[in-house]
Design a protein around this motif. Structure first.
Motif, mmCIF file in Angstrom:
data_model
loop_
_atom_site.group_PDB
_atom_site.id
_atom_site.type_symbol
_atom_site.label_atom_id
_atom_site.label_comp_id
_atom_site.label_asym_id
_atom_site.label_seq_id
_atom_site.Cartn_x
_atom_site.Cartn_y
_atom_site.Cartn_z
ATOM 1 N N GLU A 183 -3.276 -1.102 0.693
ATOM 2 C CA GLU A 183 -3.518 -0.187 -0.224
ATOM 3 C C GLU A 183 -4.524 -0.474 -1.403
ATOM 4 N N ILE A 184 -4.553 -1.544 -1.962
ATOM 5 C CA ILE A 184 -5.426 -2.231 -2.856
ATOM 6 C C ILE A 184 -6.755 -2.054 -2.392
ATOM 7 N N LEU A 185 -6.975 -2.442 -1.246
ATOM 8 C CA LEU A 185 -8.263 -2.445 -0.561
ATOM 9 C C LEU A 185 -8.853 -1.128 -0.444
ATOM 10 N N ILE A 186 -8.043 -0.253 0.044
ATOM 11 C CA ILE A 186 -8.323 1.267 0.532
ATOM 12 C C ILE A 186 -8.863 1.794 -0.749
ATOM 13 N N GLU A 187 -8.277 1.510 -1.880
ATOM 14 C CA GLU A 187 -8.783 2.296 -3.149
ATOM 15 C C GLU A 187 -10.230 1.816 -3.550
ATOM 16 N N GLN A 188 -10.122 0.305 -3.361
ATOM 17 C CA GLN A 188 -11.571 -0.181 -3.813
ATOM 18 C C GLN A 188 -12.823 0.187 -2.763
ATOM 19 N N PHE A 189 -12.281 0.449 -1.566
ATOM 20 C CA PHE A 189 -13.582 0.825 -0.437
ATOM 21 C C PHE A 189 -13.653 2.275 -0.850
ATOM 22 N N ARG A 190 -12.696 3.154 -1.250
ATOM 23 C CA ARG A 190 -12.908 4.495 -1.554
ATOM 24 C C ARG A 190 -13.828 4.822 -2.705
ATOM 25 N N LYS A 191 -13.929 3.648 -3.899
ATOM 26 C CA LYS A 191 -14.910 3.939 -5.036
ATOM 27 C C LYS A 191 -16.166 3.666 -4.358
ATOM 28 N N ALA A 192 -16.506 2.779 -3.078
ATOM 29 C CA ALA A 192 -17.699 2.675 -2.987
ATOM 30 C C ALA A 192 -18.241 3.629 -1.663
ATOM 31 N N GLY A 193 -17.448 4.623 -1.499
ATOM 32 C CA GLY A 193 -17.919 5.628 -0.583
ATOM 33 C C GLY A 193 -17.430 5.311 0.977
ATOM 34 N N MET A 194 -16.401 4.471 1.332
ATOM 35 C CA MET A 194 -15.963 4.243 2.590
ATOM 36 C C MET A 194 -14.307 4.602 2.650
ATOM 37 N N ASN A 195 -14.311 5.526 3.661
ATOM 38 C CA ASN A 195 -12.868 5.859 3.656
ATOM 39 C C ASN A 195 -12.036 4.910 4.866
ATOM 40 N N VAL A 196 -11.339 3.945 4.503
ATOM 41 C CA VAL A 196 -10.960 2.972 5.216
ATOM 42 C C VAL A 196 -9.449 3.486 5.596
ATOM 43 N N ARG A 197 -9.253 3.299 6.881
ATOM 44 C CA ARG A 197 -7.623 3.694 7.286
ATOM 45 C C ARG A 197 -7.400 2.559 8.185
ATOM 46 N N PHE A 198 -6.071 2.067 7.875
ATOM 47 C CA PHE A 198 -5.521 1.034 8.595
ATOM 48 C C PHE A 198 -4.568 1.362 9.996
ATOM 49 N N LEU A 199 -4.891 0.945 10.878
ATOM 50 C CA LEU A 199 -3.865 1.009 12.225
ATOM 51 C C LEU A 199 -3.004 -0.219 12.288
ATOM 52 N N ASN A 200 -1.780 0.087 11.779
ATOM 53 C CA ASN A 200 -0.907 -1.442 11.880
ATOM 54 C C ASN A 200 -0.121 -1.469 12.777
ATOM 55 N N ALA A 201 -0.012 -2.863 13.306
ATOM 56 C CA ALA A 201 0.880 -2.972 14.361
ATOM 57 C C ALA A 201 1.253 -4.360 14.264
ATOM 58 N N PRO A 202 2.480 -4.633 14.725
ATOM 59 C CA PRO A 202 3.076 -6.047 14.605
ATOM 60 C C PRO A 202 2.129 -7.152 14.752
ATOM 61 N N ILE A 203 1.921 -8.370 14.486
ATOM 62 C CA ILE A 203 1.068 -9.579 14.301
ATOM 63 C C ILE A 203 0.396 -9.649 15.873
ATOM 64 N N ALA A 204 1.408 -9.717 16.574
ATOM 65 C CA ALA A 204 1.158 -10.491 18.171
ATOM 66 C C ALA A 204 0.135 -9.254 18.894
ATOM 67 N N GLU A 205 0.652 -7.800 18.465
ATOM 68 C CA GLU A 205 0.010 -6.882 19.031
ATOM 69 C C GLU A 205 -1.445 -6.537 18.242
ATOM 70 N N ALA A 206 -1.342 -6.611 17.109
ATOM 71 C CA ALA A 206 -2.807 -6.278 16.293
ATOM 72 C C ALA A 206 -3.628 -7.203 16.759
ATOM 73 N N SER A 207 -3.309 -8.468 16.633
ATOM 74 C CA SER A 207 -4.356 -9.792 16.809
ATOM 75 C C SER A 207 -4.966 -9.773 18.105
ATOM 76 N N ALA A 208 -3.732 -9.320 19.171
ATOM 77 C CA ALA A 208 -4.386 -9.345 20.704
ATOM 78 C C ALA A 208 -5.250 -7.923 20.894
ATOM 79 N N ALA A 209 -5.017 -7.080 20.363
ATOM 80 C CA ALA A 209 -6.040 -5.921 20.413
ATOM 81 C C ALA A 209 -7.098 -6.013 19.734
ATOM 82 N N PHE A 210 -7.182 -6.682 18.611
ATOM 83 C CA PHE A 210 -8.557 -7.009 17.892
ATOM 84 C C PHE A 210 -9.270 -7.779 18.575
ATOM 85 N N PHE A 211 -8.806 -9.269 18.726
ATOM 86 C CA PHE A 211 -9.451 -10.314 19.170
ATOM 87 C C PHE A 211 -9.919 -10.307 20.862
#
Lengths: 318, 515
Positions: free
Chosen positions: B374-402
């Protein structure tokens, strides 16, 4: 109608349990495999490379087709072997036999507490419906249903363990080594789960007792001059006991499920913690083993409840 | 290690502790005494107690107690120092000679000699179940060149090896125990030469170890043994310390600090570590395939505020992958990305995103992670970036990204330190590294610089090489580092002699218990 012998009844019920066990373990296995996340990545460790992950899938047989993996697990189970944790290599049967007593003790304490408090509440409320006692009971029961167990657990720890220092805040002790210490450790988690059970017992008992007490034969008993106490004990409670056994069997199953959260709050190494750890790490033999155990427990509890119901009420066909 | 850096370390460590780290034994209030059982709340069940086959960074908290390593590290800077190897030399850039300490035995009584070291290094390098083959990639062979001397032949110069041998690859397991166990599996029956010998391990519940009476370090360890209770729920773990069921808990969450401190019987130690919260980027696909977007992303982060808001001030803002206290830290790189939302916007416009840029990142769903997001989303918003997080448990998220799926453009996760920084860089910033999520191409000069960082054993030369590596990584903005987490350890007041370390994986070398 000729009644079947109890052994045949039990045997038949256990046979019916087989497809349930198969279905439950298969569905959980499928879920674990369908959900993204891969134990091979965990096994490969912090310095993983793609090659290493592929190699690990091979070494641990995780590259085999889904049905083959389930079949291999099932074949082991049929031979009485729940196989072992992929991650740590501990026998799943060892983990379960160590964890199960901890969970069982909590559920037993919770059940006793729920009955000891819930039954009197339900009875008192039913004797004078809509009186202030009944309203108080209803309020407590509503609270008991509404309050989340984990919240109650934390309040109990803060007040009873940390402030008053009466009971330990975390951990479990073996019942066979020190029964008193074991109960002291299981008391707070037991209370946290019992609150819901108490409320449920009180509400259900009040309802069914009210029904019995307003029936015609009770009016006849009153007319015969029987005292309220005798009516209640000899006729009322006996008639609601069928409902009670059913409530208990549902409660036990619910309480088993509740331990998943409560064990985390109290750091109790029981079945709940075990299945959570297994699921998070995708260590499927552990999850499968616990599900298998739970299904058997649930089936047994329901069977016992049915047999008890039949014993008190001959009208129930086995 | 210059004095300046050492002083900077001290500035970061809380006052009470500063004396402790500086003065060696002076910190102990009283003379260390033997006896007592140290009861520790540990947040994770080990993945294995065999250093070669395990995988989790959280295993070290157990492994270090049972296994001694060929080299050790300096607690404050992580510079390698003698361990089971009392000295080492590169007789030429591809030959490393290790001289083993004499008279050391494993817990089973067998000698820890050159043969045992050779056995271990070869097992780590070749056993199919070994997870640390890559650590010893440069080692071609290990030869016994004396009863207490092992000579490693390397395929390429690898000055990182002495550091690497302070970690899993340098943990010595009794060869007799490996040979005696079925399929060489000692994951549940560890036999090392460390300060404590294994007693029992109940999965997810308890690990018990007892003092190694024949330990080579004089008078160590002080306690009779250690009992680890495994409590994954960190709030519960800290309660077990305040309520007195345990003596010490590591990995205390920053938000818990204030609560735990209310208990008068508890003291908390903290110090910087290599554990860095960061956003890994996938620079193989849009939008991060554009260097300007990656740079804009880095300029958009207000790291000072992030540390205060998300980590209760208990962290060091991160502008690269090494903290200030580390021996290879480079000050000039740290100045590359000051907080500058205007500059970020300008770079975005140059990259063709006049009307703002939507970015999808992967994250974790727990309370602390979501707060960071939430803190980062707000910081990015100020710089013109609309950041959205797709959240998932650690094992799933890291396997999906890496892994193969390549979900999201980045992942907000963390990087735990490695004993030698060359590992950190080669595991994330080379073409085929798993932690290069997109397996994106890397400038040849960066790969060359990473190689160069391993070429010389001279620490000044290595420092210069790492300065180049860090500069190239950050100029290319392949990652968005956020903050180095402090190690937070809560313990009751009878625990004495604990020292935090820069790796952030606890060691209990000098710990003793007041009765």
């Amino acid at each position: 109608m000729a009644r079947r012998s109890p052994t045949r009844v039990i045997g038949g019920r256990l046979l019916q349990a087989l497809p349930v066990i198969l279905l439950a373990t298969f569905m959980v296995f499928a879920l674990l495999k369908l959900v993204p996340g891969d134990i091979a990545v965990t096994l490969a460790g912090d310095n993983a490379t793609d090659a290493r992950i592929t190699e690990i899938r091979k070494v641990y047989g995780l590259d085999r087709p889904f049905l083959v993996q389930y079949g291999a697990w099932l074949a082991n189970v049929v031979q009485g072997d729940l196989s072992q944790s992929l991650l740590t290599g501990e026998k799943v049967a060892t983990s379960i036999s160590r964890a199960f007593p901890n969970t069982l003790l909590i559920v037993a304490i919770a059940l006793v507490l729920a009955l000891v408090t819930g039954i009197p509440m339900g009875v008192i409320a039913a004797i004078k419906p809509d009186g202030w006692v009944d309203k108080t009971v209803s309020m407590i029961a509503s609270l008991g249903v509404a309050i989340p167990g984990f919240w109650l657990a934390m309040i109990l720890v803060a007040e009873i363990s940390l402030k008053l220092n009466w009971l330990p805040a975390t951990g479990a002790k073996s019942f066979s080594v020190s029964p008193i210490e074991a109960i002291r450790h299981a008391l707070l988690p037991g209370i946290a789960i019992a609150a819901y059970g108490m409320a449920e017992v009180a509400r259900q008992l009040r309802g069914s007792l009210l029904e019995v007490l307003s029936s015609q034969y009770v009016r006849t008993l009153h007319a015969k001059g029987l005292s309220m106490t005798r009516i209640l004990w000899q006729h009322g409670l006996k008639n609601v006991s069928v409902n009670l056994f059913t409530i208990i069997s549902i409660l036990v199953n619910r309480m088993l499920a509740a331990t998943v959260v409560i064990e985390a709050v109290f750091a109790i190494p029981g079945l709940g913690s075990l299945i959570v750890r297994g699921a998070i790490q995708r260590d499927f033999p552990i999850v499968q083993g616990v599900v298998f155990t739970m299904v058997i427990v649930v089936i047994l509890v329901n069977l016992i409840a049915d047999l008890l119901c039949a014993a008190v009420d001959p009208r129930i066909e086995q | 290690m210059t004095q300046t850096t050492r002083r900077e370390v001290m500035a970061l460590i809380s006052g009470a502790l500063a004396g402790a780290t500086l003065g060696g034994h002076a910190f102990a209030q009283g003379t260390p005494k033997r006896g007592g059982i140290l009861r520790i709340s540990a947040p994770a069940n080990p993945s294995s107690l065999d250093p070669a086959t395990g995988g989790a960074g959280s295993d070290h908290a157990f492994l270090f107690t049972m296994y001694d390593t060929l080299t050790e590290w300096d607690f404050e800077t992580l510079k390698p120092k003698p361990g089971l190897a009392e000295s080492w030399t590169f007789s030429d850039p591809t030959t490393l000679v290790l001289n083993i300490r004499s008279g050391v035995t494993f817990h089973d009584g067998t000698p820890l000699d050159a043969e045992a070291v050779k056995f271990n290094l070869e097992r780590n390098k070749r056993d199919p179940k070994s997870n640390i083959k890559a650590d010893l990639a440069a080692m071609e062979s290990a030869a016994v060149t004396g009863p207490l001397q092992v000579t490693l032949k390397l395929s390429t110069p690898d000055a990182a090896l002495p550091g690497i041998l302070s970690d899993r690859a340098g943990m010595m397991v009794s060869p007799a125990a490996v040979k005696a166990s079925a399929a060489g599996n000692v994951a549940r029956t560890p036999v090392g030469a460390g300060a404590y010998a294994f007693v029992s391990w109940a999965d997810g519940e308890k690990i018990v170890i007892k003092r190694n009476e024949k330990y080579w370090k004089p008078n160590r360890p002080y306690p009779d043994g250690i009992e680890f209770s495994i409590i994954p729920e960190l709030t519960t773990g800290s309660r077990s310390v305040t309520a007195g069921q345990n003596d010490l808990m590591y990995q205390l969450p920053p938000r818990q600090k204030a609560i735990v401190e209310r208990a008068s019987s508890i003291k908390i130690f903290n110090g910087p570590t290599l554990y860095v919260f960061q956003i890994f980027l996938n620079w193989a696909k849009p939008p991060f395939d554009n260097i300007k977007v990656r740079q804009a992303f880095n300029f958009a982060i207000d790291r000072e505020t992030f540390v205060k808001a998300a980590l209760a001030g208990l962290a060091e803002p991160a502008y690269m992958n090494l903290p200030k206290a580390h021996w290879a830290y480079d000050k000039s790189v740290a100045g590359l990305y000051p907080y500058d939302p205007d500059k970020a916007k300008k770079l975005l416009i140059e990259a063709g995103f006049k009307d703002g840029l939507p970015i999808e990142l992967v994250g974790y769903p727990d309370q602390d992670s979501v707060q960071r997001q939430e803190i980062l989303i707000e910081q990015f918003r100020k710089a013109g970036m609309n950041v959205r997080f797709l959240n998932a448990p650690i094992a799933e998220a890291s396997a999906a990204f890496f892994g193969a799926e390549k979900r999201g453009s980045g992942i907000l996760a963390a990087w735990t330190g490695r004993p030698d920084p060359s590992l950190t860089y080669s595991l994330m910033f080379t073409k085929d590294a798993y932690y290069n999520g997109g397996r994106g191409a890397v400038p040849p000069e960066l790969e060359a610089a990473i190689k160069e960082s391993r070429a010389s054993e001279d620490i000044e030369l290595r420092r210069k090489a790492f300065a180049t590596v860090q500069r190239l990584v950050m100029e290319n903005a392949f990652v968005a580092p956020l903050a180095f987490q402090f190690e937070l350890v809560a313990m009751n007041k009878k625990v004495q002699g604990y020292r935090p370390n820069l790796l952030g994986k606890p060691k209990y070398d000098d710990v003793w218990l007041e009765s």
